[in-house]
Design an enzyme around this catalytic site. Structure first.
Site, short mmCIF file in Angstrom:
data_model
loop_
_atom_site.label_atom_id
_atom_site.label_comp_id
_atom_site.label_asym_id
_atom_site.label_seq_id
_atom_site.Cartn_x
_atom_site.Cartn_y
_atom_site.Cartn_z
N ASN A 145 0.96 -1.44 -0.05
CA ASN A 145 -0.22 0.10 0.12
C ASN A 145 1.14 1.25 0.09
OD1 ASN A 145 -1.63 2.11 0.13
ND2 ASN A 145 -2.28 1.68 2.34
N TRP A 146 1.45 1.67 -1.45
CA TRP A 146 1.93 2.85 -1.28
C TRP A 146 1.34 4.29 -0.07
CZ3 TRP A 146 4.52 3.03 -6.68
CH2 TRP A 146 5.35 2.01 -7.20
N LYS A 147 0.01 4.46 -0.60
CA LYS A 147 0.11 5.57 0.14
C LYS A 147 -0.54 6.70 -1.44
CE LYS A 147 -0.36 3.68 4.72
NZ LYS A 147 -0.06 3.97 6.32
N HIS B 117 -9.86 1.12 4.65
CA HIS B 117 -8.54 1.57 4.59
C HIS B 117 -9.06 2.54 6.10
CE1 HIS B 117 -4.65 3.02 6.30
NE2 HIS B 117 -4.03 1.92 5.64
N GLU C 235 -5.90 -4.70 10.56
CA GLU C 235 -5.16 -3.46 10.75
C GLU C 235 -5.41 -2.76 12.18
OE1 GLU C 235 -2.35 -1.75 6.48
OE2 GLU C 235 -4.45 -1.08 6.62
N GLY D 92 2.02 2.52 11.09
CA GLY D 92 2.54 4.06 11.07
C GLY D 92 3.97 4.02 12.63
N SER E 66 2.94 -1.50 10.81
CA SER E 66 3.74 -1.52 11.26
C SER E 66 4.96 -2.87 10.59
CB SER E 66 4.14 -0.88 12.81
OG SER E 66 3.16 0.13 12.87
#
Ligand code: PGA
Length: 247
Positions: free
Chosen positions: A5-7, A90, A160, A166, A207
């Site tokens: 997931n490159w965001k 998400h 998640e 993060g 993470s």
């Protein structure tokens, strides 16, 4: 399965191409690797690698096929560009106001366009009273209740916990807690769909790093990982892919 997931990264098509080439070179055969670039960079990213080791998707879609929805992209558009997957629900999108009802409509839109769905669920916090299980159950049931079992062939659940996204590898969820939660999710899928519910892959995200990937998959008894920041660094992501392939 490992999902990148490159965001909202990277900034340029050239940078996207560099990451894809690095990842393609390191992706182990037999592992389902899915890259989700920002929609605008999707063609550039996909264009530099045409092999079969990587599958492609986006991070969000609108629930309508077309129309007056400024700034949005639709499931048929993704499909037309060669996308196979979409991430739905998400927590960063839910934080922008995406409700369980909207998540469900997006799921239906993806299904209609024959996109596979990675459905994200996750509690904002954990308490010792276990309210997080009710929270997860509500997210799952609201999205999936009453859906035809055909959806199970193109569905994965990405668990998640919002509080673990993060952070550092040490602050990710412990494999023990991932295991407890993955069992809970599988049980709810069984409640919703019977035995067929057990066929849905369950992933963990939050993470994930080379330092914890193998322990999370093995100890958590999950089918793969959803990776944010570390998916932008080919060498690190390569280690994660190898760890999942080994587990
Ligand atoms: P992270 O993000 O790996 O950077 O924690 C995961 C995610 O939000 O999908």
């Amino acid at each position: 399965m490992v999902v990148a997931n490159w965001k909202m990264n990277p900034e340029t098509p050239a940078e996207a191409a560099r990451i894809v080439k690095g990842v393609a070179a390191l992706a182990p055969r037999g592992l389902n690797v899915v890259i989700l670039p920002p929609a605008l960079l999707f063609p550039a990213a996909r264009g530099v690698y045409r092999g079969s080791k990587i599958h492609w998707g986006v991070q969000n879609i609108h629930f309508e096929k077309n129309g007056a929805f400024t700034g949005e992209i639709s499931a048929p558009m993704v499909r037309a560009l060669g996308g196979e997957y979409v991430l739905i629900g998400h927590s960063e999108r839910r934080a922008l106001g995406e409700s369980n009802g909207v998540v469900r409509r997006k799921l239906q839109a993806a299904q209609a366009a024959r996109l596979s769905v990675i459905l994200c669920i996750g509690e904002p916090e954990r308490t010792e009273h276990g309210e997080h299980f009710e929270f997860l159950k509500e997210q799952l049931h609201h999205a999936l209740e009453g859906m035809a079992p055909g959806i199970l062939r193109t569905l994965a659940i990405a668990y998640e916990p919002v509080w673990a996204i993060g952070k550092s590898a040490e602050e990710a969820m412990t494999p023990h807690d991932v295991h407890e939660t993955s069992l809970f999710i599988r049980r709810e899928l069984h409640t919703l769909f019977g035995k067929k519910g057990f066929s849905v892959p369950v992933l963990y995200g939050g993470s994930v790093a080379p330092e914890n990937a193998e322990a999370l998959v093995k100890g958590g008894e999950i089918n793969g990982l959803l990776v944010g920041r570390e998916s932008l660094i080919p060498n690190r992501f390569g280690e994660i892919m190898r760890a999942v392939a080994r587990a």
